[in-house]
Motif scaffolding. Structure first.
Motif, mmCIF file in Angstrom:
data_model
loop_
_atom_site.group_PDB
_atom_site.id
_atom_site.type_symbol
_atom_site.label_atom_id
_atom_site.label_comp_id
_atom_site.label_asym_id
_atom_site.label_seq_id
_atom_site.Cartn_x
_atom_site.Cartn_y
_atom_site.Cartn_z
ATOM 1 N N UNK A 112 0.826 -1.206 0.000
ATOM 2 C CA UNK A 112 0.000 0.000 0.000
ATOM 3 C C UNK A 112 0.861 1.257 0.000
ATOM 4 N N UNK A 113 1.983 1.203 0.737
ATOM 5 C CA UNK A 113 2.871 2.360 0.813
ATOM 6 C C UNK A 113 3.499 2.659 -0.545
ATOM 7 N N UNK A 114 3.891 1.618 -1.265
ATOM 8 C CA UNK A 114 4.561 1.812 -2.554
ATOM 9 C C UNK A 114 3.589 2.166 -3.669
ATOM 10 N N UNK A 115 2.471 1.456 -3.746
ATOM 11 C CA UNK A 115 1.588 1.577 -4.900
ATOM 12 C C UNK A 115 0.277 2.301 -4.598
ATOM 13 N N UNK A 116 -0.041 2.550 -3.320
ATOM 14 C CA UNK A 116 -1.270 3.236 -2.971
ATOM 15 C C UNK A 116 -2.466 2.299 -2.987
ATOM 16 N N UNK A 117 -3.619 2.821 -2.591
ATOM 17 C CA UNK A 117 -4.835 2.016 -2.615
ATOM 18 C C UNK A 117 -6.039 2.913 -2.832
ATOM 19 N N UNK A 118 -7.116 2.289 -3.298
ATOM 20 C CA UNK A 118 -8.373 2.992 -3.494
ATOM 21 C C UNK A 118 -9.218 2.900 -2.222
ATOM 22 N N UNK A 119 -10.169 3.804 -2.124
ATOM 23 C CA UNK A 119 -11.078 3.790 -0.988
ATOM 24 C C UNK A 119 -11.860 2.476 -0.972
ATOM 25 N N UNK A 120 -11.883 1.814 0.188
ATOM 26 C CA UNK A 120 -12.614 0.568 0.330
ATOM 27 C C UNK A 120 -11.885 -0.653 -0.186
ATOM 28 N N UNK A 121 -10.601 -0.506 -0.540
ATOM 29 C CA UNK A 121 -9.859 -1.650 -1.076
ATOM 30 C C UNK A 121 -9.698 -2.747 -0.030
ATOM 31 N N UNK A 122 -9.625 -2.360 1.239
ATOM 32 C CA UNK A 122 -9.513 -3.331 2.317
ATOM 33 C C UNK A 122 -10.020 -2.672 3.593
ATOM 34 N N UNK A 123 -10.146 -3.443 4.632
ATOM 35 C CA UNK A 123 -10.638 -2.915 5.903
ATOM 36 C C UNK A 123 -9.709 -1.809 6.406
ATOM 37 N N UNK A 124 -10.282 -0.648 6.663
ATOM 38 C CA UNK A 124 -9.483 0.482 7.132
ATOM 39 C C UNK A 124 -9.121 1.460 6.034
ATOM 40 N N UNK A 125 -9.371 1.112 4.758
ATOM 41 C CA UNK A 125 -9.060 2.019 3.642
ATOM 42 C C UNK A 125 -10.223 2.980 3.458
#
Length: 681
Positions: A428-441
Motif C-alpha cells: 500500500x505504501x509503494x503503490x497506494x490504494x483505493x477507498x474501500x480496497x480493504x478494511x481500514x481504507x
C-alpha cells in the motif's frame, strides 16, 4: 487604472491622472492626456479651477514632455509645492507625488488602482477641512437628488414574463454573455474593470462611467469614504466627480440600484461646473455585490438632456455590477491561492537550500574524495543505484546527494524503509490504494511511486522486501504501469530508483530470499559507503560540523573541542558509524557545561563492548594451537552450530551472542541445510 479605450489610444506610460483632496479622501479625478496641457488656477478659463485665495488666476500647469510628466509653476504669487518643496520652473513628477497649492492638494498618479494615501506629515489644514471656500471641492449642504427608479433585480433576468418580453430580453442576455466571456480573459483587477467600463460605455447612454472599489482587505462594510475610483471613462474628456455621499450611502446599505434625475441641483455635483463644465442631468448608482459582501459602486452619468439614463440602463448596470461582484470575489480567491502557492514555493526552496547545506558530505580523506567523484558521475545518469554499507554510515545522505546533483533535483525525493512495514502495508505504501480496497481504507491513498513521479524514490533496507512484493516492484522498474490496490486504472510514472542495504544480497539471492532479476535491475551502479573507522581523518571535521549544528539548535555557547577530546573521538571504533558520532555530539552539547568540549564531557556508548571479545581474553589455543585448514565459510558454520549447541538451540539467545538478527540466523541455517530440532526455541 485606465479604461480600455485609453489603453488603445495611448501608450500606458503616457497615461496619468490628477486627484483632488476634499479633506477626507481623494474625490475628483481629472484625466491627463498626452499632448494636452492641463492648467490649474483660480480663473474659470483653467481646466482645473481651485477656489482658494492663495491660488493665482493662472497658477501652474501639467504637461507631458520627453517621456515624463512635468509640473511647471507659472510665476504664481504664493508658489507651487511638489513633495513638500517649492518648485522653480519645471519639475518631473512620479506616481504618488502630492502637489500643494495653498490649502488645496492634488495627487499625481499613473494608476487609479494604486491611488496615494495622503502623505504623513502633510495633513490638510484645519481651515481646508472646515472652510468650504478654501477646498478644491465644495462641501456645502447636500440636497439629495430626485430618485426616479429603484431595482434590486433586473427584470430581463426574471424567469417570468410573456413571450414578447422574453424575446426582448434576449438581446440583454446576449450582452451579458459577451461581457462574461470578456471578463473571463481578465487576469487582474485592472483588466477586469477595464472590460466592464468598456461594456458600460458601449451598451448605455452614459457620458461618464466609473467604478469605485473598497480595499480588498477591508473587513467591515464599506462607507462612501472607503471607496476609491479605480477606473473611469468619459466620452467628452470630462473629469469624474463622485455622486453625492448620501446617494452612495443608500445604495451601499441596500441591495438595489438607483436612478436619479436633475442632479445638477445637488451642490456636490453642480460644483463640477468649475472642473469641467459638466451638467449631470441623470445618474445611476449600482452596488457591486457578491452575496452579502459589498465591493463598491458603479456610477453612470448623463449630461445630455435629450438622451438621459433610463430604467433600461439602470437594470443593465445592476446586472453588470452583480456579474462584476462575483468576478471580483473569484479573483480575490484566486489571488489568495496564488499568493499561498508562491509562499509555499518560496518556503520549499528555502527548505531545499537548508537541506542541501545540512546534508553536505563532509570529509576529505581519499575514500571520501573517491565517493564524491563517483556520485558526480552517477548523478548525471538516470541509472538505478545500489548503495551498500553498514548501518549508520550515511547511505540515505549519499542517495540525497545523488538526487540533488541530478537533472531530477527539482523533483521530489521520496524515502521508504522496506524493513519497517509488513507485506500488505509495504504494498500500500509503494503503490497506494483505493477507498474501500480493504478494511481500514477509508480514503484513497497515493503511493510513494506516484509521489516520486519525475523525481527519485529511495528504498532503504531493500534487502528486507518481501518476495511477494518484489515481483510487482520489478515490473514497475521495467517500465510497466501499475495499479493501486483495489483499483483498475493503470498508472505510469517516471521515477529513478536508489536502493540501500546492509545485507549481503548475493547471499540472499543464493538462499532464494531475493529475486535474481530484481538484484540485477537494482545493481546497475554500485556505491559502497565506508565505515567511519576506516576514515578516521574525517572524524574531526564531522564532529565540528555536528557541534555547530547543535549549538545553533540549543543556543548553547560552545566554541569547539580540546585536543584531548578530539583524540578520544579518533580512538573510538564507532560501531554505529556517523549516526553514532552525531548522537554522541548532540548528547555532549546537551550535557556540556564548559565553553570548550573536554575529553571528560564525551560519553561514548558501551554497546559494542558487550559483544566484543579482545584477543587477550581469548584462549591461546584458538589463535595458535589446534590449527586446521578451514575456509571462513566453514569456520562460520562451525561456530554458529557450536553456539546453538551451547544455547541448547535457543535461536534468540544464539543470535544475540553471534551479534546478528534472528532472521539472519534462520537464513544461514537454511543455506547450511541444517535440520531444525522440534524443540528449538
Amino acid at each position: 487604472m485606465i479604461s480600455e479605450s485609453a489603453t488603445l489610444s495611448e501608450p500606458a506610460d503616457d497615461v496619468a491622472f490628477l486627484l483632488t483632496w476634499d479633506g477626507a479622501t481623494w474625490r475628483d479625478v481629472v484625466r491627463l492626456r498626452h499632448g494636452q496641457v492641463t492648467t490649474i488656477g483660480r480663473s474659470a478659463t483653467n481646466r482645473i479651477v481651485l477656489q482658494d485665495d492663495s491660488c493665482s488666476r493662472n497658477h501652474c500647469e501639467v504637461f507631458y514632455s520627453e517621456g515624463e510628466w512635468r509640473l511647471r509653476d507659472l510665476s504664481s504669487r504664493n508658489g507651487t509645492l511638489l513633495r513638500g518643496r517649492e518648485i522653480v520652473g519645471d519639475a518631473a513628477m512620479t506616481s504618488g507625488d502630492v502637489i500643494m497649492i495653498g490649502a488645496c492638494r492634488l495627487a499625481f498618479t499613473t494608476s487609479l488602482d494604486a491611488a496615494p494615501s495622503f502623505p504623513a506629515g502633510q495633513p490638510a489644514t484645519q481651515e481646508s477641512e472646515t472652510n468650504p471656500s478654501q477646498q478644491p471641492v465644495a462641501a456645502a449642504s447636500v440636497r439629495e437628488p430626485n430618485i426616479l427608479h429603484r431595482t434590486s433585480a433586473p427584470e430581463f433576468l426574471s424567469p417570468t414574463g410573456s413571450n414578447v418580453q422574453k424575446s426582448s430580453h434576449q438581446a440583454e442576455l446576449a450582452k451579458l454573455y459577451r461581457l462574461g466571456l470578456e471578463m473571463g480573459t481578465a487576469r487582474n483587477r485592472q483588466q477586469l474593470t477595464d472590460v466592464v467600463i468598456a461594456s458600460l460605455t458601449r451598451e448605455t447612454v452614459a457620458d461618464i462611467c466609473a467604478i469605485l472599489l473598497a480595499h480588498p482587505d477591508l473587513s467591515r462594510p464599506p462607507a462612501p469614504l472607503d471607496l476609491q475610483v479605480v477606473a473611469y471613462h468619459s466620452r467628452k474628456d470630462l473629469p469624474y466627480r463622485r455622486v453625492s455621499d448620501n446617494l452612495s450611502r443608500i445604495v451601499l446599505s441596500r441591495p438595489e440600484a438607483i436612478l436619479a434625475r436633475d442632479v445638477s441641483d445637488d451642490t456636490q455635483l453642480s460644483f463640477f461646473d468649475s472642473l469641467g463644465e459638466m451638467k449631470a442631468i441623470s445618474v445611476i448608482c449600482a452596488p457591486i455585490r457578491s452575496g452579502e459582501q459589498v465591493h463598491g459602486l458603479i456610477h453612470l452619468y448623463s449630461t445630455n438632456p435629450d438622451n438621459p439614463l433610463d430604467k433600461h440602463d439602470l437594470e443593465f448596470a445592476l446586472a453588470v455590477a452583480n456579474q462584476l461582484g462575483v468576478a471580483l470575489n473569484q479573483l480575490k480567491e484566486r489571488d489568495s491561492l496564488q499568493s499561498g502557492l508562491v509562499q509555499a514555493r518560496n518556503e520549499n526552496r528555502s527548505l531545499r537550500e537548508q537541506l542541501l547545506t545540512e546534508q553536505t558530505l563532509i570529509g576529505e580523506t581519499p575514500a571520501m574524495r573517491d565517493l564524491k567523484e563517483k556520485i558526480g558521475l552517477i548523478a548525471e545518469t538516470d541509472a538505478s543505484v545500489l548503495i551498500r554499507g553498514e548501518s549508520g554510515c550515511g547511505k540515505e545522505l549519499i542517495a540525497r546527494s545523488i538526487h540533488n546533483n541530478s537533472p531530477r533535483r527539482d523533483g521530489p525525493f521520496v524515502c521508504v524503509n522496506c524493513a519497517a512495514l509488513n507485506e500488505s502495508l509495504l504494498e500500500s505504501e509503494l503503490f497506494g490504494h483505493e477507498k474501500g480496497a480493504f478494511t481500514g481504507a477509508v480514503d484513497r491513498k497515493i503511493g510513494r511511486f506516484e509521489q516520486a513521479d519525475k523525481g527519485t524514490l529511495f528504498l532503504d533496507e531493500v534487502g528486507e522486501m518481501n518476495p511477494a512484493i518484489q515481483s510487482k516492484f520489478l515490473r514497475v522498474l521495467e517500465g510497466h504501469p501499475f495499479e493501486r490496490i483495489g483499483g483498475r486504472k493503470p498508472i505510469q510514472v517516471d521515477v529513478r530508483i536508489l536502493a540501500a542495504t546492509n545485507r549481503d544480497l548475493e547471499e540472499a539471492v543464493e538462499d532464494g530470499d531475493f529475486r535474481k532479476d530484481l538484484y540485477f535491475r537494482l545493481h546497475v551502479a554500485e556505491i559502497i559507503a565506508c565505515p567511519l573507522r576506516e576514515r578516521r581523518d574525517d572524524i574531526e571535521p564531522l564532529a565540528k560540523a555536528f557541534l555547530q549544528k547543535f549549538v545553533v539548535k540549543t543556543g548553547r555557547v560552545i566554541r569547539g573541542f580540546t585536543d584531548e577530546a578530539i583524540e578520544v573521538l579518533r580512538e573510538y571504533s564507532w560501531p554505529g558509524n556517523v549516526r553514532e558520532l552525531q548522537n554522541t555530539i548532540e548528547r555532549t552539547v546537551i550535557l556540556c557545561r564548559n565553553e570548550v568540549v573536554k575529553a571528560s564531557d564525551i560519553q561514548l556508548s558501551t554497546l559494542s563492548s558487550r559483544f566484543t571479545v579482545s584477543l587477550a581474553e581469548r584462549p591461546v589455543s584458538n589463535i595458535a594451537g589446534d590449527y586446521r585448514e578451514l575456509s571462513l565459510a566453514d569456520v562460520e558454520q562451525e561456530h554458529i552450530l557450536a553456539t546453538l549447541e551451547h544455547t541448547d538451540w535457543n535461536k534468540s539467545r544464539a543470535a544475540q551472542i553471534l551479534g546478528i538478527e534472528r532472521s539472519t540466523l534462520d537464513r544461514k541455517l537454511k543455506r547450511y541445510h541444517v535440520p531444525r530440532p522440534h524443540d528449538s526455541k
